[in-house]
Design a protein around this motif. Structure first.
Motif, mmCIF file in Angstrom:
data_model
loop_
_atom_site.group_PDB
_atom_site.id
_atom_site.type_symbol
_atom_site.label_atom_id
_atom_site.label_comp_id
_atom_site.label_asym_id
_atom_site.label_seq_id
_atom_site.Cartn_x
_atom_site.Cartn_y
_atom_site.Cartn_z
ATOM 1 N N ARG A 1 8.474 8.568 4.373
ATOM 2 C CA ARG A 1 9.923 7.939 4.681
ATOM 3 C C ARG A 1 9.736 9.044 5.760
ATOM 4 O O ARG A 1 10.710 8.333 7.221
ATOM 5 C CB ARG A 1 10.462 9.412 3.659
ATOM 6 C CG ARG A 1 11.656 9.450 3.457
ATOM 7 C CD ARG A 1 12.950 9.669 2.537
ATOM 8 N NE ARG A 1 12.310 10.932 1.147
ATOM 9 C CZ ARG A 1 12.127 11.251 0.344
ATOM 10 N NH1 ARG A 1 12.089 9.737 0.002
ATOM 11 N NH2 ARG A 1 11.987 11.988 -0.050
ATOM 12 N N LEU A 2 8.341 9.576 5.951
ATOM 13 C CA LEU A 2 8.262 10.266 7.736
ATOM 14 C C LEU A 2 8.056 9.191 8.186
ATOM 15 O O LEU A 2 9.079 8.628 9.664
ATOM 16 C CB LEU A 2 7.690 11.370 7.540
ATOM 17 C CG LEU A 2 7.029 11.572 9.537
ATOM 18 C CD1 LEU A 2 8.623 12.718 9.762
ATOM 19 C CD2 LEU A 2 6.105 13.330 8.917
ATOM 20 N N VAL B 1 -0.110 4.344 -2.098
ATOM 21 C CA VAL B 1 -1.167 5.460 -1.440
ATOM 22 C C VAL B 1 -0.309 6.667 -0.595
ATOM 23 O O VAL B 1 -0.498 8.273 -0.503
ATOM 24 C CB VAL B 1 -1.950 4.753 -0.519
ATOM 25 C CG1 VAL B 1 -2.419 5.829 -0.193
ATOM 26 C CG2 VAL B 1 -2.423 3.369 -1.381
ATOM 27 N N TYR B 2 0.568 6.257 -0.076
ATOM 28 C CA TYR B 2 1.372 7.502 0.381
ATOM 29 C C TYR B 2 2.580 7.843 -0.722
ATOM 30 O O TYR B 2 3.207 7.410 -1.217
ATOM 31 C CB TYR B 2 2.543 6.719 1.651
ATOM 32 C CG TYR B 2 1.611 6.340 2.995
ATOM 33 C CD1 TYR B 2 0.658 7.351 3.663
ATOM 34 C CD2 TYR B 2 1.663 4.981 3.389
ATOM 35 C CE1 TYR B 2 -0.300 7.185 4.944
ATOM 36 C CE2 TYR B 2 0.850 4.885 4.320
ATOM 37 C CZ TYR B 2 -0.104 5.590 5.978
ATOM 38 O OH TYR B 2 -0.761 5.062 6.306
ATOM 39 N N ALA B 3 2.767 8.691 -0.597
ATOM 40 C CA ALA B 3 3.471 10.244 -1.177
ATOM 41 C C ALA B 3 5.034 9.633 -0.710
ATOM 42 O O ALA B 3 4.708 9.805 0.464
ATOM 43 C CB ALA B 3 3.240 11.539 -1.372
ATOM 44 N N PRO B 4 5.743 9.794 -1.223
ATOM 45 C CA PRO B 4 7.257 9.844 -0.838
ATOM 46 C C PRO B 4 7.803 10.024 0.469
ATOM 47 O O PRO B 4 7.966 9.731 1.475
ATOM 48 C CB PRO B 4 7.766 9.640 -1.731
ATOM 49 C CG PRO B 4 7.738 9.321 -3.559
ATOM 50 C CD PRO B 4 6.080 9.739 -3.005
ATOM 51 N N PRO B 5 7.216 11.473 0.382
ATOM 52 C CA PRO B 5 7.333 12.005 1.448
ATOM 53 C C PRO B 5 7.336 11.517 2.932
ATOM 54 O O PRO B 5 7.923 11.464 3.976
ATOM 55 C CB PRO B 5 7.755 13.792 1.584
ATOM 56 C CG PRO B 5 7.541 13.828 0.130
ATOM 57 C CD PRO B 5 7.133 12.618 -0.966
ATOM 58 N N VAL B 6 5.985 11.287 2.521
ATOM 59 C CA VAL B 6 5.030 11.107 3.920
ATOM 60 C C VAL B 6 5.704 9.369 4.345
ATOM 61 O O VAL B 6 5.782 9.023 5.659
ATOM 62 C CB VAL B 6 3.633 10.351 3.519
ATOM 63 C CG1 VAL B 6 2.353 10.311 4.743
ATOM 64 C CG2 VAL B 6 3.575 11.511 2.964
ATOM 65 N N PHE C 1 0.492 12.280 10.736
ATOM 66 C CA PHE C 1 -0.474 12.575 10.259
ATOM 67 C C PHE C 1 -0.918 13.639 10.862
ATOM 68 O O PHE C 1 -1.150 14.857 10.952
ATOM 69 C CB PHE C 1 -1.421 11.936 10.094
ATOM 70 C CG PHE C 1 -1.872 10.326 9.010
ATOM 71 C CD1 PHE C 1 -1.855 11.564 7.556
ATOM 72 C CD2 PHE C 1 -1.736 9.868 9.253
ATOM 73 C CE1 PHE C 1 -1.862 10.562 6.687
ATOM 74 C CE2 PHE C 1 -1.879 8.582 7.673
ATOM 75 C CZ PHE C 1 -1.238 9.835 6.812
ATOM 76 N N MET D 1 0.560 -1.030 0.095
ATOM 77 C CA MET D 1 -0.426 -0.264 -0.005
ATOM 78 C C MET D 1 0.860 0.718 -0.350
ATOM 79 O O MET D 1 -0.050 2.372 0.097
ATOM 80 C CB MET D 1 -0.909 -0.080 1.303
ATOM 81 C CG MET D 1 -1.968 -1.190 0.951
ATOM 82 S SD MET D 1 -2.545 -1.312 -0.251
ATOM 83 C CE MET D 1 -3.264 -0.144 -0.902
ATOM 84 N N GLN E 1 2.227 5.838 11.819
ATOM 85 C CA GLN E 1 0.958 6.678 10.647
ATOM 86 C C GLN E 1 0.399 7.585 11.348
ATOM 87 O O GLN E 1 0.586 8.547 11.533
ATOM 88 C CB GLN E 1 0.733 5.343 10.647
ATOM 89 C CG GLN E 1 0.582 4.713 9.727
ATOM 90 C CD GLN E 1 -0.330 3.938 8.871
ATOM 91 O OE1 GLN E 1 -1.000 4.206 8.878
ATOM 92 N NE2 GLN E 1 0.154 2.298 8.530
#
Lengths: 205, 205
Positions: free
Chosen positions: B11-12, B4-9, B32, B1, B28
């Motif tokens: 990565r964090l 679904v997350y953009a790479p910077p998200v 957020f 999945m 997660q």
């Protein structure tokens, strides 16, 4: 005892303690961990925080997280634009995607209505949803799935949106996620509200 | 999945998940949260991480955390240099300071001996402790309090150091923190090892 910590350590503990669910003890533990790891590892975390704030914004269509003007799902032409799933937070998109049962698009409200917390309909992306659903697009929106949380505030938000949609766009189907027993649950331990909803929502087999 | 997350998200979430006790779900949630707060608040956290790594090192005398060559306690002339409390980690200094019962100095080992984890005496600041204790200073060191944790590894480390000190500097007193019932505890619920130690260590009233 703040004298014991050098100011940069105290500052880190304070900042970590602002994270949700991170108390002072945990913040201390995390700070000492960060002090112990390599400069590279600590730098990677600091950089990830900066990068996410610099590069991630909200999708101009659905208000999901996006690293450009539109999120990946809104950019994906294979996703059914006639079916919109309304969720409270960007984090709610992930569990729905994980089911592989939904191939439509999303609309992220940015929360749920909660008068006690001062969150009114105008604080959420509800007007944007009504505009989006009412637009003359191809394919037209034919169904809105209300997937707000099965909580008091989530239910109230779903009811409010359902009313608004029925009034403005009565031709569009408005549905709500089924409530019932979680898969693998034991009837003996089910709470009576959930079990009641499972009975009311019973289906032919 | 991960799509679904953009790479910077993503990565964090990955970097947050490397922190101790932070699983993927919590990572997660924290990510957020960081996405939701202001740029200033997120920047303050990132900056605190960077600053702590840049400015905090180990005290050249006792290996506690320090924002200069020497920590605040080693710089404080009012602290009794003849009394040294040996602890495993910098974080152990704080609870001892909080008691207000100790006005000596510290020596931070940087862990406890644990052959199973490959931590030998040479990996700890034990040689530095023996050198420090043996130095011809004024006032001379008259007591070393071994305040390693009351765990298998902490006890083994304390015994090892006690032996080494007795051999090299027999004139110096070596003590260990008392084991016994925690204040406010209920005998009925005390584990037998703690209760046993409390009995063996009983004191006249």
């Amino acid at each position: 005892m703040s004298e014991v910590y050098a100011p940069p350590v105290q500052r880190l503990i304070t900042e970590l303690g602002k994270l949700p669910g991170i108390g002072n003890r945990t913040a201390q533990r995390l700070a000492f961990h960060i002090l112990r790891v390599s400069d590279e590892d600590a730098g990677a975390l600091a950089e990830a925080i900066r990068e996410v704030k610099q590069r991630i914004g909200l999708c101009e269509v659905c208000f999901n997280l996006a690293d450009g003007p539109r999120c990946r799902i809104c950019q994906d032409e294979r996703r059914d634009a006639g079916l919109i799933c309304v969720v409270e937070e960007p984090g709610d998109v992930i569990p729905i995607e994980r089911t592989h049962e939904f191939r439509g698009r999303y609309h992220v409200l940015g929360g749920a209505m909660s008068p006690i917390d001062g969150i009114d309909p105008e604080d959420l992306k509800i007007a944007e949803l009504l505009t989006r659903v009412g637009e003359d697009v191809d394919p037209p929106v034919r169904e809105v799935v209300l997937a707000t949380n099965p909580t008091t505030t989530g239910e109230a938000t779903a009811l409010y949106i359902a009313d608004a949609l029925r009034e403005r766009t009565p031709e569009i189907a408005v549905t709500r996620l089924a409530s019932g027993l979680p898969v693998g649950a034991d009837l003996e331990y089910a709470d009576e509200v959930t079990l009641g909803k499972a009975l009311v929502g019973r289906r032919a087999v």
